[in-house]
Design an enzyme around this catalytic site. Structure first.
Site, short mmCIF file in Angstrom:
data_model
loop_
_atom_site.label_atom_id
_atom_site.label_comp_id
_atom_site.label_asym_id
_atom_site.label_seq_id
_atom_site.Cartn_x
_atom_site.Cartn_y
_atom_site.Cartn_z
CB SER A 138 38.59 38.52 35.71
OG SER A 138 37.94 38.63 37.14
CE1 TYR A 152 43.23 39.61 37.40
CE2 TYR A 152 41.12 40.24 38.61
CZ TYR A 152 42.03 39.49 37.73
OH TYR A 152 41.63 38.21 37.15
#
Length: 260
Positions: A138, A152
């Site tokens: 990501s 995350y």
């Protein structure tokens, strides 16, 4: 669709962890379209799939790696491994709102699941002397959102570092490892994240989505990427056309990251 020889995956055996929905399903379809025989791994049965086989397993659980390895052994090994499983379910509100349990969940799903599956499946690739692995990361590894997904982001940054080290270790033995880091994906999970931000701030879901877009600093091409576009990048990376791409992190974010 007919692919050029260098992009064709005809005769290849692939496994996609997190391949029963969302981006993972798009990757399964892309690899299948290029000629690969694909095993999709997921926690739930897919509504529809083009995968040759579906394995129901929760990759966050240590025992899942053995279940996945058994499925791979039954088909005689794999040439391609794509780890898509990831996401965030932690509450918004910054670092102080994250409990130890929240951190455990984020790290298990976004880092350790890939580590365990790799450890279980790379011996098969090493025996055949070839293979391609892609981990889906990501852009938050580079630009973490402190309000909604700090755990995350930290886990994805660790995944990126792990992937680079694994690439250096395995490349001399014929296995290429790369990472693809999407920005905003047009998906139900993006809308769920916007809702969590909205709940934490006491605002509407629409305002939560705007907050999410603003937190990214704007997207120059003006949209979240559809899963199919990210799947196309992954399809390239696992093909012979990317034979010299090793240890790379390919960003697919519409220009969201504006620094070099």
């Amino acid at each position: 669709m007919s692919y050029p020889v260098a992009l064709s995956l005809a005769g290849r055996r692939a496994l996609v962890v997190g391949g029963t929905r969302g981006l993972g399903d798009a990757v399964v379809r892309r690899l299948d379209d290029a000629g690969a025989r694909v095993i999709a791994v997921g926690r739930t049965e897919p509504g529809t799939t083009v995968a040759a086989r579906v394995v129901i397993a929760d990759s966050t659980q240590p025992e899942a790696a053995d279940v996945i390895a058994a499925a791979v052994e039954e088909q005689g090994g794999i040439d391609i491994l794509v780890h898509v499983a990831g996401g965030s379910s932690s509450p918004g509100g910054g670092h102080a709102s994250l409990s130890d349990a929240d951190w455990d969940v984020e790290l298990s799903l976004n880092l350790l699941s890939a580590v365990r599956v790799d450890r279980a499946l790379t011996p098969s690739m090493l025996r055949q002397g070839r293979g391609a692995i892609v981990h889906v990361g990501s852009i938050q590894a580079r630009m973490p959102l402190h309000d909604g997904t700090l755990g995350y982001a930290a886990a994805k940054a660790a995944l990126r570092a792990y992937s680079k080290g694994l690439a250096n270790e395995l490349a001399p033995q014929g296995i290429r490892v790369n990472t693809v880091s999407p920005g905003g994906i047009d998906s139900p999970s993006a809308r769920a994240l916007a809702q969590r931000i909205a709940t934490a701030r006491g605002i509407s879901e629409e305002a939560g989505m705007q907050t999410l877009m603003d937190s990214l600093g704007g997207i120059p091409d003006g949209r979240f990427a559809p899963p199919s576009e990210i799947a196309d990048v992954i399809g390239f990376l696992v093909s012979d056309a990317a034979g010299s791409v090793v240890g790379a992190d390919i960003v697919v974010d519409g220009g969201t990251i504006k620094t070099i």
